[in-house]
Design a protein around this motif. Structure first.
Motif, PDB file in Angstrom:
ATOM      1  N   LEU A  82       0.830  -1.202   0.000  1.00 49.31           N
ATOM      2  CA  LEU A  82       0.000   0.000   0.000  1.00 49.31           C
ATOM      3  C   LEU A  82       0.873   1.264   0.000  1.00 49.31           C
ATOM      4  CD1 LEU A  82      -2.781  -1.005   2.560  1.00 49.31           C
ATOM      5  CD2 LEU A  82      -2.974  -0.877   0.070  1.00 49.31           C
ATOM      6  N   THR A  83       2.009   1.198   0.689  1.00 51.14           N
ATOM      7  CA  THR A  83       2.923   2.338   0.713  1.00 51.14           C
ATOM      8  C   THR A  83       3.482   2.618  -0.677  1.00 51.14           C
ATOM      9  OG1 THR A  83       3.538   1.754   2.978  1.00 51.14           O
ATOM     10  CG2 THR A  83       4.944   3.326   1.838  1.00 51.14           C
ATOM     11  N   VAL A  84       3.881   1.559  -1.378  1.00 48.85           N
ATOM     12  CA  VAL A  84       4.402   1.711  -2.748  1.00 48.85           C
ATOM     13  C   VAL A  84       3.333   2.326  -3.650  1.00 48.85           C
ATOM     14  CG1 VAL A  84       5.228   0.484  -4.788  1.00 48.85           C
ATOM     15  CG2 VAL A  84       6.051  -0.175  -2.515  1.00 48.85           C
ATOM     16  N   LEU A  85       2.113   1.808  -3.550  1.00 53.27           N
ATOM     17  CA  LEU A  85       1.029   2.310  -4.394  1.00 53.27           C
ATOM     18  C   LEU A  85       0.738   3.781  -4.089  1.00 53.27           C
ATOM     19  CD1 LEU A  85      -1.438  -0.729  -4.267  1.00 53.27           C
ATOM     20  CD2 LEU A  85      -0.134   0.058  -6.251  1.00 53.27           C
ATOM     21  N   ALA A  86       0.634   4.116  -2.792  1.00 52.24           N
ATOM     22  CA  ALA A  86       0.266   5.486  -2.410  1.00 52.24           C
ATOM     23  C   ALA A  86       1.330   6.494  -2.832  1.00 52.24           C
ATOM     24  CB  ALA A  86       0.026   5.562  -0.904  1.00 52.24           C
ATOM     25  N   LEU A  87       2.588   6.215  -2.501  1.00 56.43           N
ATOM     26  CA  LEU A  87       3.644   7.168  -2.830  1.00 56.43           C
ATOM     27  C   LEU A  87       3.937   7.194  -4.327  1.00 56.43           C
ATOM     28  CD1 LEU A  87       6.221   6.802   0.094  1.00 56.43           C
ATOM     29  CD2 LEU A  87       4.274   8.327  -0.130  1.00 56.43           C
ATOM     30  N   SER A  93       5.829  27.185 -11.441  1.00 57.46           N
ATOM     31  CA  SER A  93       6.361  26.098 -12.271  1.00 57.46           C
ATOM     32  C   SER A  93       7.600  25.469 -11.647  1.00 57.46           C
ATOM     33  CB  SER A  93       6.681  26.621 -13.674  1.00 57.46           C
ATOM     34  OG  SER A  93       7.171  25.573 -14.490  1.00 57.46           O
ATOM     35  N   ALA A  94       8.596  26.302 -11.300  1.00 57.18           N
ATOM     36  CA  ALA A  94       9.821  25.779 -10.691  1.00 57.18           C
ATOM     37  C   ALA A  94       9.538  25.168  -9.322  1.00 57.18           C
ATOM     38  CB  ALA A  94      10.857  26.890 -10.577  1.00 57.18           C
ATOM     39  N   ALA A  95       8.606  25.769  -8.578  1.00 58.63           N
ATOM     40  CA  ALA A  95       8.256  25.224  -7.266  1.00 58.63           C
ATOM     41  C   ALA A  95       7.724  23.796  -7.389  1.00 58.63           C
ATOM     42  CB  ALA A  95       7.226  26.118  -6.577  1.00 58.63           C
ATOM     43  N   MET A  96       6.880  23.552  -8.390  1.00 53.92           N
ATOM     44  CA  MET A  96       6.324  22.212  -8.577  1.00 53.92           C
ATOM     45  C   MET A  96       7.415  21.201  -8.935  1.00 53.92           C
ATOM     46  SD  MET A  96       3.281  22.559  -7.651  1.00 53.92           S
ATOM     47  CE  MET A  96       2.916  20.831  -7.946  1.00 53.92           C
ATOM     48  N   TRP A  97       8.422  21.624  -9.703  1.00 42.33           N
ATOM     49  CA  TRP A  97       9.528  20.716 -10.010  1.00 42.33           C
ATOM     50  C   TRP A  97      10.354  20.408  -8.763  1.00 42.33           C
ATOM     51  CZ3 TRP A  97       9.566  17.476 -13.664  1.00 42.33           C
ATOM     52  CH2 TRP A  97       9.004  17.769 -14.910  1.00 42.33           C
ATOM     53  N   CYS A  98      10.483  21.388  -7.863  1.00 42.64           N
ATOM     54  CA  CYS A  98      11.170  21.135  -6.592  1.00 42.64           C
ATOM     55  C   CYS A  98      10.417  20.088  -5.774  1.00 42.64           C
ATOM     56  CB  CYS A  98      11.295  22.435  -5.796  1.00 42.64           C
ATOM     57  SG  CYS A  98      12.433  23.643  -6.494  1.00 42.64           S
ATOM     58  N   PHE A  99       9.090  20.224  -5.737  1.00 45.36           N
ATOM     59  CA  PHE A  99       8.279  19.247  -5.011  1.00 45.36           C
ATOM     60  C   PHE A  99       8.366  17.867  -5.661  1.00 45.36           C
ATOM     61  CE2 PHE A  99       5.780  23.138  -3.697  1.00 45.36           C
ATOM     62  CZ  PHE A  99       6.180  23.096  -2.375  1.00 45.36           C
ATOM     63  N   ALA A 100       8.414  17.819  -6.987  1.00 46.08           N
ATOM     64  CA  ALA A 100       8.512  16.535  -7.700  1.00 46.08           C
ATOM     65  C   ALA A 100       9.837  15.849  -7.386  1.00 46.08           C
ATOM     66  CB  ALA A 100       8.364  16.759  -9.205  1.00 46.08           C
ATOM     67  N   ALA A 101      10.926  16.606  -7.349  1.00 43.77           N
ATOM     68  CA  ALA A 101      12.235  16.034  -7.037  1.00 43.77           C
ATOM     69  C   ALA A 101      12.264  15.493  -5.612  1.00 43.77           C
ATOM     70  CB  ALA A 101      13.323  17.090  -7.228  1.00 43.77           C
ATOM     71  N   ALA A 102      11.705  16.262  -4.672  1.00 40.84           N
ATOM     72  CA  ALA A 102      11.672  15.818  -3.281  1.00 40.84           C
ATOM     73  C   ALA A 102      10.850  14.549  -3.122  1.00 40.84           C
ATOM     74  CB  ALA A 102      11.108  16.934  -2.394  1.00 40.84           C
ATOM     75  N   TRP A 103       9.715  14.472  -3.835  1.00 41.33           N
ATOM     76  CA  TRP A 103       8.860  13.295  -3.740  1.00 41.33           C
ATOM     77  C   TRP A 103       9.563  12.048  -4.281  1.00 41.33           C
ATOM     78  CZ3 TRP A 103       4.141  13.971  -1.374  1.00 41.33           C
ATOM     79  CH2 TRP A 103       3.356  12.823  -1.257  1.00 41.33           C
ATOM     80  N   THR A 104      10.344  12.205  -5.339  1.00 44.92           N
ATOM     81  CA  THR A 104      11.087  11.079  -5.903  1.00 44.92           C
ATOM     82  C   THR A 104      12.082  10.522  -4.899  1.00 44.92           C
ATOM     83  OG1 THR A 104      10.871  12.010  -8.135  1.00 44.92           O
ATOM     84  CG2 THR A 104      12.610  10.361  -7.787  1.00 44.92           C
ATOM     85  N   VAL A 105      12.773  11.404  -4.200  1.00 46.15           N
ATOM     86  CA  VAL A 105      13.737  10.969  -3.188  1.00 46.15           C
ATOM     87  C   VAL A 105      13.027  10.206  -2.072  1.00 46.15           C
ATOM     88  CG1 VAL A 105      15.359  11.768  -1.419  1.00 46.15           C
ATOM     89  CG2 VAL A 105      15.363  12.824  -3.693  1.00 46.15           C
ATOM     90  N   LEU A 106      11.876  10.705  -1.633  1.00 43.92           N
ATOM     91  CA  LEU A 106      11.125  10.041  -0.561  1.00 43.92           C
ATOM     92  C   LEU A 106      10.624   8.669  -1.004  1.00 43.92           C
ATOM     93  CD1 LEU A 106       9.104  13.112   0.765  1.00 43.92           C
ATOM     94  CD2 LEU A 106      10.981  11.933   1.915  1.00 43.92           C
ATOM     95  N   PHE A 107      10.182   8.563  -2.252  1.00 43.23           N
ATOM     96  CA  PHE A 107       9.694   7.281  -2.766  1.00 43.23           C
ATOM     97  C   PHE A 107      10.812   6.241  -2.749  1.00 43.23           C
ATOM     98  CE2 PHE A 107       9.007   4.401  -6.402  1.00 43.23           C
ATOM     99  CZ  PHE A 107       7.790   3.843  -6.010  1.00 43.23           C
ATOM    100  N   LEU A 108      11.996   6.629  -3.178  1.00 38.19           N
ATOM    101  CA  LEU A 108      13.124   5.690  -3.193  1.00 38.19           C
ATOM    102  C   LEU A 108      13.567   5.340  -1.778  1.00 38.19           C
ATOM    103  CD1 LEU A 108      15.211   7.252  -6.128  1.00 38.19           C
ATOM    104  CD2 LEU A 108      13.727   5.226  -6.190  1.00 38.19           C
ATOM    105  N   ALA A 109      13.517   6.309  -0.860  1.00 40.67           N
ATOM    106  CA  ALA A 109      13.925   6.055   0.525  1.00 40.67           C
ATOM    107  C   ALA A 109      13.014   5.037   1.201  1.00 40.67           C
ATOM    108  CB  ALA A 109      13.930   7.363   1.309  1.00 40.67           C
ATOM    109  N   MET A 110      11.749   4.996   0.778  1.00 39.75           N
ATOM    110  CA  MET A 110      10.790   4.077   1.386  1.00 39.75           C
ATOM    111  C   MET A 110      11.224   2.616   1.228  1.00 39.75           C
ATOM    112  SD  MET A 110       8.188   1.952   0.092  1.00 39.75           S
ATOM    113  CE  MET A 110       7.904   2.746  -1.485  1.00 39.75           C
ATOM    114  N   PHE A 111      11.922   2.282   0.157  1.00 39.87           N
ATOM    115  CA  PHE A 111      12.339   0.899  -0.059  1.00 39.87           C
ATOM    116  C   PHE A 111      13.415   0.467   0.933  1.00 39.87           C
ATOM    117  CE2 PHE A 111      10.424   1.920  -4.142  1.00 39.87           C
ATOM    118  CZ  PHE A 111       9.712   0.767  -4.409  1.00 39.87           C
TER     119      PHE A 111
END
Length: 427
Positions: A302-307, A389-407
């Motif tokens: 569920l964590t993988v799916l949600a994030l 626009s740039a703010a959303m890319w910052c949030f996207a980059a941060a979310w990617t790092v969190l998704f990988l850290a979850m593993f």
């Protein structure tokens, strides 16, 4: 601990257990919590709009939210000790009354002469409300543990996710409609929601605490240390609390940036409300699926799916930072979040002894401790500094790092399905 030992005193075997919906105390607590959530959601929607109207600055509006959310920072950890050593029914009633009074003062000020609410007054009311919320959230979770059977916890938590989704769904259109009619109307609803919770909680007959004498015999500081030791001794909690703290900062900061961007570009309050409605539609849809998913799918999956789904949505918003891009992406972003929240919270509640419920729930509130005051600043400063626009890319980059850290969170992958949770119960 065996399944029989995990049951509350006086409970009957699972096969003869009555339906959750026949539980009068649960229905009363659910009614009060629903009214409280709707009121809080409508008020939360109106705060940045009123703050911007008062100050004319997205950064100052963010600062008002930051100062207001400091109440939750100060109350989060002490709340657990308080919840475990005082009568929870009286605590919920008193807290609700105090929060209602705080918003009532804003209403009176607003009615006195149009928009006469000052920035310090708005921040003070939000400060009190957030402090009370940090106290009542663990009290509500602990109260559920007292009146709901272990085998019904997953269902109860899934319903709670649906309740939150309904509040989010109403937040935008109701908040925008009320704010468009009068600046103070959203705060009237906030106060009324707290009062409904006061009344329904007063009607609950069962005790919502265990042995208060034993709890009060322990020094508050020692009780706080014991609660922290308990939570950080559980490998799953120790590993995930930091991860979800950062998830909350990114998610809430992004929503602040989107709302303030729309406010600053002159978007009508009703249309801004639709953005928040999109989130509510996604969460409500996910809540319908949550009960079945929690029973059949492990928390790790569920964590993988949600994030994962949320991460894709953030990238879409970074590619299309427009009004309709936000609406479309946010509708699907939170689809699996209700199941993840229900699964994680019901598992932790099931394995935690009753005397520690308040401190456990409050310590989990650390995930919002940083997000509450930090997210408005992150969102407003990014928006003001680099644009949407740039703010959303910052949030996207941060979310990617969190998704990988979850593993890397190995204890998460060891949690089984609900029929194994009783065996994990801790003393």
């Amino acid at each position: 601990m065996t399944t029989d030992e995990a049951r509350m005193p006086g409970e009957v075997p699972t096969e003869t257990a009555p339906s959750l919906w026949k539980n009068r105390s649960y229905r009363l607590l659910l009614t009060g919590a629903t009214a409280e959530d709707v009121g809080a959601a409508v008020g939360a929607f109106a705060v940045p709009l009123a703050a911007f109207a008062i100050t004319g600055s997205v950064v100052q509006a963010g600062v008002i939210s930051f100062v207001g959310q400091l109440g939750s920072v100060l109350m989060t950890l002490p709340a657990g000790v308080i919840v475990d050593r005082v009568d929870r029914r009286r605590l919920i009633m008193a807290g609700g009354a105090v929060a209602a009074l705080a918003w009532a003062t804003v209403v009176v000020a607003g009615l006195a002469d149009g928009l006469s609410i000052t920035a310090p007054h708005l921040a003070a009311a939000l400060f009190v409300s957030s402090a009370v919320g940090s106290l009542l959230d663990p009290a509500g979770t602990a109260a559920l543990h007292a009146v709901v059977r272990t085998e019904h916890l997953g269902q109860a938590m899934s319903v709670a996710q649906g309740r939150d989704a309904a509040a989010a769904l109403l937040q935008g259109p109701l908040g925008g409609l009320l704010y468009g009619m009068s600046t103070v109307l959203p705060f009237v609803v906030s106060a009324a929601g707290r009062l409904v919770a006061v009344v329904t909680t007063s009607l609950v007959r069962e005790p919502l605490n265990g042995d208060l004498g034993a709890a009060r015999a322990e020094h508050p500081v020692a009780a706080l240390r014991a609660g922290l030791r308990y939570v950080f001794a559980v490998p799953l909690l120790r590993a995930t609390i930091w991860l979800f703290m950062l998830v909350n900062v990114v998610l809430n900061g992004m929503m602040v940036a989107i709302n303030l961007h729309l406010v600053s570009t002159g978007t009508a309050p009703a249309l801004i409300g639709l953005v928040n409605t999109a989130v509510g539609v996604g969460v409500l849809t996910g809540s319908v699926l949550a009960g079945a998913l929690v029973r059949r799918v492990r928390v790790s999956v569920l964590t993988v799916l949600a994030l994962g789904v949320s991460g894709v949505a953030v990238v879409v918003m970074a590619l299309f930072p427009t009004y309709w891009g936000f609406v479309a992406a946010l509708t699907g972003m939170m689809l699996f979040a209700p199941a993840l929240n229900a699964g994680m919270l019901s598992y932790v509640t099931a394995i935690t002894p009753g005397r520690m419920q308040g401190r456990m729930a409050a310590t989990l509130g650390l995930t919002g401790l940083v997000a509450g005051p930090t997210a408005p600043l992150v969102g407003s400063l990014l928006l003001d500094g680099v644009g949407i626009s740039a703010a959303m890319w910052c949030f996207a980059a941060a979310w990617t790092v969190l998704f990988l850290a979850m593993f890397l969170v190995r204890p998460l992958w060891r949690v089984g399905l609900p029929d194994t949770w009783a065996a994990d119960a801790l003393e």
